[in-house]
Design an enzyme around this catalytic site. Sequence first.
Site, PDB file in Angstrom:
ATOM      1  N   CYS A  29       1.022  -1.262  -0.249  1.00  0.00           N
ATOM      2  CA  CYS A  29       0.134   0.029   0.011  1.00  0.00           C
ATOM      3  C   CYS A  29       1.018   1.235  -0.124  1.00  0.00           C
ATOM      4  O   CYS A  29       2.004   1.471   1.064  1.00  0.00           O
ATOM      5  CB  CYS A  29      -0.920   0.103   1.160  1.00  0.00           C
ATOM      6  SG  CYS A  29      -1.728   1.672   1.372  1.00  0.00           S
ATOM      7  N   ASP A  40      -0.402  -5.635   0.990  1.00  0.00           N
ATOM      8  CA  ASP A  40      -1.676  -5.996   0.728  1.00  0.00           C
ATOM      9  C   ASP A  40      -1.576  -7.613   0.107  1.00  0.00           C
ATOM     10  O   ASP A  40      -0.560  -7.830  -0.455  1.00  0.00           O
ATOM     11  CB  ASP A  40      -2.442  -5.120  -0.613  1.00  0.00           C
ATOM     12  CG  ASP A  40      -2.864  -3.799   0.197  1.00  0.00           C
ATOM     13  OD1 ASP A  40      -3.353  -3.768   1.246  1.00  0.00           O
ATOM     14  OD2 ASP A  40      -2.820  -2.805  -0.498  1.00  0.00           O
ATOM     15  N   LEU A  91      -1.377 -16.525 -22.939  1.00  0.00           N
ATOM     16  CA  LEU A  91      -0.278 -15.765 -21.867  1.00  0.00           C
ATOM     17  C   LEU A  91       0.586 -17.220 -21.430  1.00  0.00           C
ATOM     18  O   LEU A  91       0.013 -18.002 -21.107  1.00  0.00           O
ATOM     19  CB  LEU A  91      -1.120 -15.213 -20.652  1.00  0.00           C
ATOM     20  CG  LEU A  91      -1.848 -14.155 -20.922  1.00  0.00           C
ATOM     21  CD1 LEU A  91      -2.618 -13.603 -19.856  1.00  0.00           C
ATOM     22  CD2 LEU A  91      -1.107 -12.841 -21.445  1.00  0.00           C
ATOM     23  N   GLU A  92       1.897 -16.866 -21.491  1.00  0.00           N
ATOM     24  CA  GLU A  92       2.734 -17.926 -20.875  1.00  0.00           C
ATOM     25  C   GLU A  92       2.804 -17.916 -19.380  1.00  0.00           C
ATOM     26  O   GLU A  92       2.935 -16.875 -18.883  1.00  0.00           O
ATOM     27  CB  GLU A  92       4.012 -17.835 -21.720  1.00  0.00           C
ATOM     28  CG  GLU A  92       4.967 -19.097 -21.602  1.00  0.00           C
ATOM     29  CD  GLU A  92       5.579 -19.107 -20.267  1.00  0.00           C
ATOM     30  OE1 GLU A  92       5.513 -20.219 -19.609  1.00  0.00           O
ATOM     31  OE2 GLU A  92       6.193 -18.049 -19.622  1.00  0.00           O
ATOM     32  N   LEU A  93       2.449 -19.337 -18.924  1.00  0.00           N
ATOM     33  CA  LEU A  93       2.222 -19.220 -17.246  1.00  0.00           C
ATOM     34  C   LEU A  93       3.498 -18.570 -16.462  1.00  0.00           C
ATOM     35  O   LEU A  93       3.300 -17.894 -15.430  1.00  0.00           O
ATOM     36  CB  LEU A  93       1.534 -20.220 -16.763  1.00  0.00           C
ATOM     37  CG  LEU A  93       0.044 -20.633 -17.248  1.00  0.00           C
ATOM     38  CD1 LEU A  93      -0.321 -21.607 -16.455  1.00  0.00           C
ATOM     39  CD2 LEU A  93      -0.722 -19.191 -16.921  1.00  0.00           C
ATOM     40  N   GLU A 142      -7.022  -0.926  -6.562  1.00  0.00           N
ATOM     41  CA  GLU A 142      -7.788  -0.470  -7.713  1.00  0.00           C
ATOM     42  C   GLU A 142      -6.873  -0.536  -8.892  1.00  0.00           C
ATOM     43  O   GLU A 142      -7.185  -0.954 -10.138  1.00  0.00           O
ATOM     44  CB  GLU A 142      -8.411   0.629  -7.707  1.00  0.00           C
ATOM     45  CG  GLU A 142      -9.552   0.481  -6.595  1.00  0.00           C
ATOM     46  CD  GLU A 142      -9.130   0.687  -5.112  1.00  0.00           C
ATOM     47  OE1 GLU A 142      -7.817   0.697  -4.923  1.00  0.00           O
ATOM     48  OE2 GLU A 142      -9.890   1.048  -4.155  1.00  0.00           O
TER      49      GLU A 142
HETATM   50 CA   LIG Z   1      -1.194 -23.730 -19.642  1.00  0.00          CA
HETATM   51 CA   LIG Z   2      -8.409   0.463  -1.948  1.00  0.00          CA
END
Ligand SMILES: [Ca+2]
Ligand SMILES: [Ca+2]
Lengths: 144, 144, 144, 144, 144, 144, 144, 144, 144, 144
Positions: B58, B65, B80-82, B100
């Site tokens: 934060c 957080d 997406l490559e993990l 956010e």
């Molecule tokens: Ca995968």
């Molecule tokens: Ca917040």
Amino acid sequence: MADKKKKAAKAEAERVYTDEHAASGLDTALPAIECWPNQYSSNDYWIEVTTPEFTSVCPRTGLPDQGTITIRYIPDKLCLELKSLKMYWLAYRNLGIFQENAVNRILEDCIKACAPREIVVSGEFTPRGGVYSTITANYSRRRK
Amino acid sequence: MADKKKKAAKAEAERVYTDEHAASGLDTALPAIECWPNQYSSNDYWIEVTTPEFTSVCPRTGLPDQGTITIRYIPDKLCLELKSLKMYWLAYRNLGIFQENAVNRILEDCIKACAPREIVVSGEFTPRGGVYSTITANYSRRRK
Amino acid sequence: MADKKKKAAKAEAERVYTDEHAASGLDTALPAIECWPNQYSSNDYWIEVTTPEFTSVCPRTGLPDQGTITIRYIPDKLCLELKSLKMYWLAYRNLGIFQENAVNRILEDCIKACAPREIVVSGEFTPRGGVYSTITANYSRRRK
Amino acid sequence: MADKKKKAAKAEAERVYTDEHAASGLDTALPAIECWPNQYSSNDYWIEVTTPEFTSVCPRTGLPDQGTITIRYIPDKLCLELKSLKMYWLAYRNLGIFQENAVNRILEDCIKACAPREIVVSGEFTPRGGVYSTITANYSRRRK
Amino acid sequence: MADKKKKAAKAEAERVYTDEHAASGLDTALPAIECWPNQYSSNDYWIEVTTPEFTSVCPRTGLPDQGTITIRYIPDKLCLELKSLKMYWLAYRNLGIFQENAVNRILEDCIKACAPREIVVSGEFTPRGGVYSTITANYSRRRK
Amino acid sequence: MADKKKKAAKAEAERVYTDEHAASGLDTALPAIECWPNQYSSNDYWIEVTTPEFTSVCPRTGLPDQGTITIRYIPDKLCLELKSLKMYWLAYRNLGIFQENAVNRILEDCIKACAPREIVVSGEFTPRGGVYSTITANYSRRRK
Amino acid sequence: MADKKKKAAKAEAERVYTDEHAASGLDTALPAIECWPNQYSSNDYWIEVTTPEFTSVCPRTGLPDQGTITIRYIPDKLCLELKSLKMYWLAYRNLGIFQENAVNRILEDCIKACAPREIVVSGEFTPRGGVYSTITANYSRRRK
Amino acid sequence: MADKKKKAAKAEAERVYTDEHAASGLDTALPAIECWPNQYSSNDYWIEVTTPEFTSVCPRTGLPDQGTITIRYIPDKLCLELKSLKMYWLAYRNLGIFQENAVNRILEDCIKACAPREIVVSGEFTPRGGVYSTITANYSRRRK
Amino acid sequence: MADKKKKAAKAEAERVYTDEHAASGLDTALPAIECWPNQYSSNDYWIEVTTPEFTSVCPRTGLPDQGTITIRYIPDKLCLELKSLKMYWLAYRNLGIFQENAVNRILEDCIKACAPREIVVSGEFTPRGGVYSTITANYSRRRK
Amino acid sequence: MADKKKKAAKAEAERVYTDEHAASGLDTALPAIECWPNQYSSNDYWIEVTTPEFTSVCPRTGLPDQGTITIRYIPDKLCLELKSLKMYWLAYRNLGIFQENAVNRILEDCIKACAPREIVVSGEFTPRGGVYSTITANYSRRRK
Ligand SMILES: [Ca+2]
Ligand SMILES: [Ca+2]
Ligand SMILES: [Ca+2]
Ligand SMILES: [Ca+2]
Ligand SMILES: [Ca+2]
Ligand SMILES: [Ca+2]
Ligand SMILES: [Ca+2]
Ligand SMILES: [Ca+2]
Ligand SMILES: [Ca+2]
Ligand SMILES: [Ca+2]
Ligand SMILES: [Ca+2]
Ligand SMILES: [Ca+2]
Ligand SMILES: [Ca+2]
Ligand SMILES: [Ca+2]
Ligand SMILES: [Ca+2]
Ligand SMILES: [Ca+2]
């Protein structure tokens, strides 16, 4: 017939909510909810904030109510600041207000604070006398 | 009235989010998210990737957080490559950024990396001061 | 700038998926999925078949993947025979194939076997490195 | 090629469902499902009846199947009487019938008994060989 | 054919619900449900009230039924007062009435009491003879 | 009497476990389990290691078993190294061995590897034919 | 035989924990855990403090570990002060230390801080490579 | 007084269990439970076998009972063979026997089959008339 | 060394609990807990009373604490009267007292009120800053 | 001081349980609990019978209590017959009796009916005013 009348009279006598009860807590001043500038306002997105520790006081019995309040909203220019929101919620701790009114007032106060695109407020309360109650109110700027 | 003014002044003094806080972490360079060629791009299908171990800092309090990040998307040419996604997430570990903003930035960085047909990113964070928060942002190439 | 270039180079060097990986297991011959004649084809209805014991091998690391596969479909003339479906699934046990490809291939193989009116296949895999993934693919003869 | 043929031959030899299996239990006489006159037929409403103790016999292996049957319907003139429904269900206890057929037959027998406005029947069966299956069939008088 | 007739006759003899049973409890006088003036009637919002402790008596067997009743409604001018609602529910404790009729009657009595914009009443009852039942009825002033 | 004899004979003929089955997998060489020096051996403490992804092969049917293996132990001089333990478990993937024997062998191999003060090994397996099984074996150096 | 030797050599070469790893983080200075005077020391009672957000770094892979730490103790003269305990836990965030050692070190640091009558510390960590681990260490002044 | 006598007489007349009911199913011949030689008899260990699909018939009402049977035992020379155990359980499907007697008979039949060191058998049955019942019986060779 | 001293000094300066905090709420007068005469005192039996709605105020931060209090006791001559117990609990709503002290004080006040044979009081509090705490205190007249 | 006296007086005036309340329902005649001869009395075994649908009336408020009653016992010569037990429980439906007394009376009535070797009776009641209560009483012939 006489029986019915008597019943009605007795029921009237036992009416448990007065007009004062019904309006209690609607106009009490509460701490302001601060906001901060939304950094991603070009896109709609949802923020959900929940406290399972909301508590207020029933204006009829003087006993506490206890429940979970959830706010879900699409921010426009402003996001609700969480610490001030917490302080706002704490101000209900000793306030006499019906559960239905508390949920609707939180809705209105959040709208005033951050003018969201959409917002839903709900309150899910612990049981009293074997009866649970949940109230859910919402507002949409677009559908207005 | 004087009371109200005082309150407002005090609230102002206590404003907890500065503009620097609000923009923190938005432009910091992060590791690239690698991709690999989608083998089934002729058909729409959903991939959902979740980590319950996301953590950032934060910018206001300097405290961590902790939350669960979920990415759901329909790949177009690229998936997406993990492993690189994991490395990208790890880079938030010591980064000051609001929850956010973290969710919205992950959304943007995934769009840049793989240009998906649809994508939803959500973050469900552990409670602070009895308050839980969840943020959900999405993007659709078609509805744009 | 130089920094950025170095980073990109390093990322390239570390690319973890090759084209061979991406195509692994797509064309391997697998046992046929048997069918039996649907007795109620005049009416649309859903059949859902689930195994929480699906396992295959990651073509990159050589380590097993483990997950739950679910097939939901509206049969047309034919229903998937469960024992042969089980044998078909067992054939993935030592097969190198990415999770995303396994789900899409199962979808295709079921379509070939029973030509359903609608079908959805999903795979929900156990976590690797704190990351969970779920893939969901579907096909509709009508919307084609 | 020869390999493929052999495989197909072997698969054929191993076909586990015969036509007799597939039709088993479809025409067996079962106890009538009684009805009683709906007192609130002016309004659509839903009745859901569930038994987690449904059991029948697999016509191929002779072993019992076990599952939960759920009936959801909007009554028209008649409501299903629960005690006779229970007796109807008990009649499957030693009946050889596939799960898919049992669910569809229950749907048809309920329609014959009470002519509902809408009805959905589902069966969620316990796993066999690590495989779970759920069947869901429905009927709408209006959309017919 | 004779077989069929015999069956029908036997079934008739065993009919478990009479017309008296079917109408039992529909017209019994019950305590009035009080209301209080809705403070936020300019906005639609939902109130949900639940009791897991509802109990009535089966008119056929004389044995108690036990279940959870839930009322969800959008108030217009009036909100249901919870204490009188509780007293109304308690009046079913020794009343002979079928579950289906109880749910529909509660719907009607709530409509008479507070004339809501929308209302849904459901009853989820504990099992009898391994059979669970849930009844859900609703009313909308707008769609009427 | 003849009936009883016949039954016994039939049962004998149907005996499903042979001695070869019963001993299968007991002596197969498996990868070594590495250890590392316990840094806190002056104090008894418990380490629990669990994998929900253990899989082996039933020596009788050739079909996979699937389950969760848990090892709880008090280390003495040595702790089990987790990566080598994982490799050891992976070696069961295509090994024919009964569940009861797998659990007991894991116990013995862990004792050989790290000579713990106390150790408990359990295996909780997914159902086959509606039957679940769990095996739990333990060893205490002190009570020996 | 040669095979066995080769295997052993290969295993040795692959040893994944070095002595440096094993001792990592044991002596690093950490923030002090403050205490406050127990007001009810005449009676034994238990205090349990839990954080599901503990995180440290694996000294071998450099990747984060994530888990839940629970401390249960009977205070003597002193109680652990929660805010300083939280700061103490936060200091593990970027510390390289094995899970087993982290749990034992927390035990020792709590004993030094408040000299409890009894204390149990456990850490339940999220899975790595499909393997979960939990460590539990305890100390009793009386049984010493 | 007369009232009390009448009550007692009525109760006597309504006695619902006869001696025939109480002894029903105790001596019926059932399939033998096969065993296989325990490979680890030098060490005590527990085997638990559970079926959630046990069903028998109530000798008084003729209606099915349904429940979960669990057997936990320490094998001596022999282990219960699971397939024959399943066949043994299936033989209760159409057998009239009280739940209490079924659990005790299973205990006795298992002792006869494998002569375990310790054994516990329990049955947890689904509710009838709002009443659940669980029976648990055990035997120890040592404490005998 | 200087570093260590500085650290200690800073820590001292930041000490978060003062002696006033530690003793806060211990001597405040609270409503009496009423009792009623135990009708079955010849036999030991346990009564457990729980409220998930306990709330007090942290004397250091002035913010509310929220938790579940459970009292388990064997009554001697007297049973705790529930309505007065509730009123007693409500008196903590605006009282500054540490969680540890609240649990111990409730224990003492219950002992004074009903002199039980055995009693255990626990408080399980909602998290603050990601840290959960539970306190459990007990008393036995016999073991005294 | 005067303040304290006033408080005590007010408390006395508000005493909510009278002696009549405390003794209510203890001597009311209830239906007999039938028994049947235990077929396995040579061995100790446990029978557990539970109803989640127990309801009685609070003698102070006249409002219903609702809870789950569980009886666990080792039968000697006799087993409790379930249908008569259910009728016995139904007789509490309109009986004024405190929860604590109901549990103890059920214990005594079961002992009278079947003279068990061991027996435990518990009642777990739904919340009133945010307060849950559970009562557990037991009896052992041996330890007497
Ligand atoms: Ca995968
Ligand atoms: Ca917040
Ligand atoms: Ca209300
Ligand atoms: Ca709800
Ligand atoms: Ca999901
Ligand atoms: Ca099937
Ligand atoms: Ca009904
Ligand atoms: Ca339902
Ligand atoms: Ca086995
Ligand atoms: Ca480790
Ligand atoms: Ca554990
Ligand atoms: Ca029974
Ligand atoms: Ca139980
Ligand atoms: Ca504390
Ligand atoms: Ca706990
Ligand atoms: Ca009570």
